[in-house]
Motif scaffolding. Structure first.
Motif, PDB file in Angstrom:
ATOM      1  N   THR A 126       0.821  -1.112  -0.037  1.00 45.63           N
ATOM      2  CA  THR A 126      -0.028   0.119   0.059  1.00 45.63           C
ATOM      3  C   THR A 126       1.080   1.298  -0.113  1.00 45.63           C
ATOM      4  O   THR A 126       0.608   2.254  -0.473  1.00 45.63           O
ATOM      5  N   MET A 130       2.853  -1.222  -6.289  1.00 44.04           N
ATOM      6  CA  MET A 130       2.888  -2.524  -6.700  1.00 44.04           C
ATOM      7  C   MET A 130       3.944  -2.765  -7.764  1.00 44.04           C
ATOM      8  O   MET A 130       4.459  -1.849  -8.246  1.00 44.04           O
TER       9      MET A 130
ATOM     10  N   THR B 269     -10.182  -5.012   1.921  1.00 43.21           N
ATOM     11  CA  THR B 269      -8.591  -4.679   2.147  1.00 43.21           C
ATOM     12  C   THR B 269      -8.132  -4.350   0.767  1.00 43.21           C
ATOM     13  O   THR B 269      -7.247  -3.743   0.384  1.00 43.21           O
ATOM     14  N   ILE B 270      -8.116  -5.564  -0.261  1.00 47.44           N
ATOM     15  CA  ILE B 270      -7.564  -5.719  -1.590  1.00 47.44           C
ATOM     16  C   ILE B 270      -8.351  -4.644  -2.360  1.00 47.44           C
ATOM     17  O   ILE B 270      -7.658  -3.837  -3.084  1.00 47.44           O
ATOM     18  N   ILE B 273      -6.826  -1.342  -1.300  1.00 46.73           N
ATOM     19  CA  ILE B 273      -5.480  -0.929  -1.784  1.00 46.73           C
ATOM     20  C   ILE B 273      -5.202  -0.578  -3.190  1.00 46.73           C
ATOM     21  O   ILE B 273      -4.788   0.302  -3.452  1.00 46.73           O
ATOM     22  N   SER B 274      -6.425  -1.194  -4.105  1.00 45.25           N
ATOM     23  CA  SER B 274      -6.272  -0.723  -5.580  1.00 45.25           C
ATOM     24  C   SER B 274      -6.555   0.670  -5.541  1.00 45.25           C
ATOM     25  O   SER B 274      -6.227   1.570  -6.315  1.00 45.25           O
ATOM     26  N   ARG B 276      -5.772   3.033  -3.301  1.00 40.11           N
ATOM     27  CA  ARG B 276      -5.132   3.600  -2.047  1.00 40.11           C
ATOM     28  C   ARG B 276      -5.638   4.322  -1.137  1.00 40.11           C
ATOM     29  O   ARG B 276      -5.424   5.386  -0.731  1.00 40.11           O
TER      30      ARG B 276
END
Lengths: 270, 315
Positions: A126, A130, B269-270, B273-274, B276
């Motif tokens: 995070t 990535m 969560t995933i 993350i994408s 941000r």
């Protein structure tokens, strides 16, 4: 060693597979088609010009698997090298430094060891973003405690043995003692454990890529190939098979070789 | 009274680990950039940014901010999401946690039952056909990645046999548990396999001991010998392992929730993350990490209650 191999078909099979995998990773991407080129028709069946068919956008599955093998092995080897370096250093410091520092280091190692690795990797990704490098950073940070603990327990049994005491008595410094006398005895077991750990790293990398937060498109990873193939599994279940099989076989092989080596090194087991 | 001392020590370590998690999550949230700018949006004037920064206390030094972060986290306040309606993170967690807790609890139950049963069977029939079969299954369970196992099960049970639904849907036609069977099975595969191996080793170890030989010589019936005499002792290291295998469950739940579309913490969560969305990621990691630490703490506290020898040793 030859006898050991004959007695342990899993070790032999695993080794043969790993050699083939390395060859596949090195030469595979150049053998047929460019893994990034969208040249064929989409979802071509295996056979003919494309040995394993093509994917959703018409890229050669065979080449992408090979390129995925290259990335996986590269990430795995870099992470394991870092992990070995840091792990050995921490294990040695934990054993030979002053008591308070040693127990502090080992306590920290225990906490890091117990903490679920994907969780920490997610946090790091995070922050850093990535891609290949963040994955290497995230997995290295979670990989070293296993090595540190192994080195620590091995050193604990070695450090009071006669040859160590003798070396000390003849005036060897701690650094000399560690590098010349103690660590050389650990290479075998470290190699066996690194094989098993390498399987774990490759698995974690493909897990992150499967979740879409590891290696990013257009770079292929077995994990992201499984992710994109499963979206189409109702219509093209075969495309899911190849990355699943090669990933599973790699992890089996590394585990078998690691366990086999450990058994071969342990005189009690034969 | 002296039994309390190791307990206090465990609690202390648990708290220290929690603090470490909080420091790391706080650090992560600090790295992402200026929260005030993100919240204000790109078109906001510098004055607005300064005002938001001040109102959130972001102009204060890091230790103060960490203290407030910790205080808020303890009270269940994790700030608000950067995206959409700026929903409080607390509400997001409250919405997602039940699903994750539900599958994790079911999976740990399933893996404990399967693991202890198969491990005992393998131990009883050591080196015979049953043992070999269990060994193969458990090796597969430990090494097969869960995102490889999941599509294979989906292929057979959903596509070929059409018995189970493929993914969680908003409008479910079947009962909820039908949707949870595959996720729970996939999630428990690895812990179950690990517990099987451990139970087998521990069982074989226990069967070599003197008191078991005495029991055999005395003519204790076989079932009673296995269950009451051997298993009761053999199970103790397995209980510790149930705690540590909870870590695999957490990791697995990220994959499983994403694979089967279950609305839980892992999926959230995933997605965060994408986008941000650090506040959400940070809180999810904090809550998941805290769950892991608490479960292991409970196991550590349970163990002396189950095993008189540990109790004695500590006194």
């Amino acid at each position: 060693m030859r006898q050991r191999l004959r007695k342990d078909p899993l070790l032999l099979g695993g080794m043969v597979f790993l050699v083939l995998l390395v060859l596949f990773a090195v030469f595979g991407p150049h053998l047929r088609h460019d893994p990034f080129l969208q040249n064929g028709g989409t979802h071509l069946p295996p056979g003919g010009d494309y040995w394993l068919g093509t994917d959703t956008v018409g890229r050669d599955t065979f080449s992408r698997l090979a390129y995925g093998a290259r990335l996986s092995l590269y990430i795995g080897l870099v992470v394991q090298s870092i992990s070995l370096g840091v792990g050995i250093l921490m294990g040695v410091l934990g054993t030979f430094s002053p008591r308070w520092l040693g127990s502090l280091i080992m306590r920290f190692t225990d906490v890091m060891f117990a903490f679920p690795d994907i969780l920490l990797a997610i946090l790091i990704i995070t922050v850093v973003g990535m891609g290949v490098k963040p994955v290497i950073v995230a997995l290295s940070i979670t990989a070293w405690p296993a090595i540190a603990r192994l080195v620590k327990t091995q050193l604990a049994t070695l450090k009071d043995r006669e040859f160590v005491v003798a070396a000390r008595a003849s005036g060897a410094s701690t650094a000399y003692l560690v590098f010349k006398h103690v660590l050389p005895q650990l290479w075998g077991i470290l190699m066996a454990v690194t094989m098993v750990e390498l399987a774990g790293t490759i698995l974690s990398e493909s897990t992150l890529s499967f979740l879409g937060i590891g290696i990013q498109a257009p770079d292929p990873s077995w994990g992201s190939m499984i992710q994109s193939a499963r979206m189409q599994m109702n219509s093209y279940p075969m495309e899911l098979l190849y990355p699943c099989v090669i990933l599973s076989l790699t992890i089996f092989a590394l585990n078998f070789v690691g366990d086999g080596l450990r058994a071969a090194l342990d005189p009690k087991s034969s | 009274m002296r039994i309390l001392k190791p307990l206090a020590q465990r609690l202390l370590y648990g708290l220290l680990s929690l603090l470490l998690v909080s420091v790391v999550t706080f650090w992560a949230s600090e790295q992402i950039g200026d929260v005030a700018v993100i919240l204000a949006g790109e078109k906001a004037s510098p004055e607005t940014v300064v005002r938001i920064r001040h109102s959130l206390g972001l102009d204060q030094p890091a230790p103060v901010r960490y203290g407030r972060y910790l205080n808020n986290a303890v009270h269940g306040d994790f700030g608000m999401s950067f995206h959409g309606t700026h929903e409080p993170v607390k509400d997001i967690i409250a919405r997602d946690l039940p699903m994750t807790a539900r599958i994790a609890f079911m999976a740990i139950l399933l893996s404990a039952i399967v693991g202890i049963f198969l491990g005992t069977v393998a131990g009883v029939y050591q080196n015979r056909f049953q043992d070999r079969a269990v060994l193969i299954v458990s090796t597969l369970g430990v090494t097969l990645p869960n995102f490889v196992l999941a599509p294979f099960l989906v292929y057979f049970f959903c596509l070929k046999m059409d018995r189970l639904p493929q993914t969680w849907e908003q409008n479910r036609v079947a009962a909820d548990y039908m949707y949870l069977i595959l996720p729970v099975v996939v999630l428990s595969a690895r812990p179950a396999a690990l517990l099987t191996r451990l139970t087998r080793a521990s069982f074989i170890d226990t069967m070599q001991q003197e008191y078991i030989r005495l029991a055999i010589a005395k003519g204790v019936p076989r079932m009673r010998l296995i269950v009451r005499h051997a298993l009761r002792n053999a199970i103790l290291p397995v209980v510790t392992a149930i705690g540590t295998s909870f870590g695999f469950l957490l990791t697995g739940s990220f994959v499983v929730e994403n694979f089967f579309g279950l609305p839980g913490l892992g999926k959230e969560t995933i997605e965060a993350i994408s986008k941000r969305d650090v506040m959400v990621v940070q809180a999810c990691v904090f809550v998941t990490g805290a769950m892991f630490i608490v479960v292991n703490l409970i196991v550590d506290i349970l163990l002396p209650i189950l095993d008189p020898r540990i109790r004695e040793a500590q006194i």
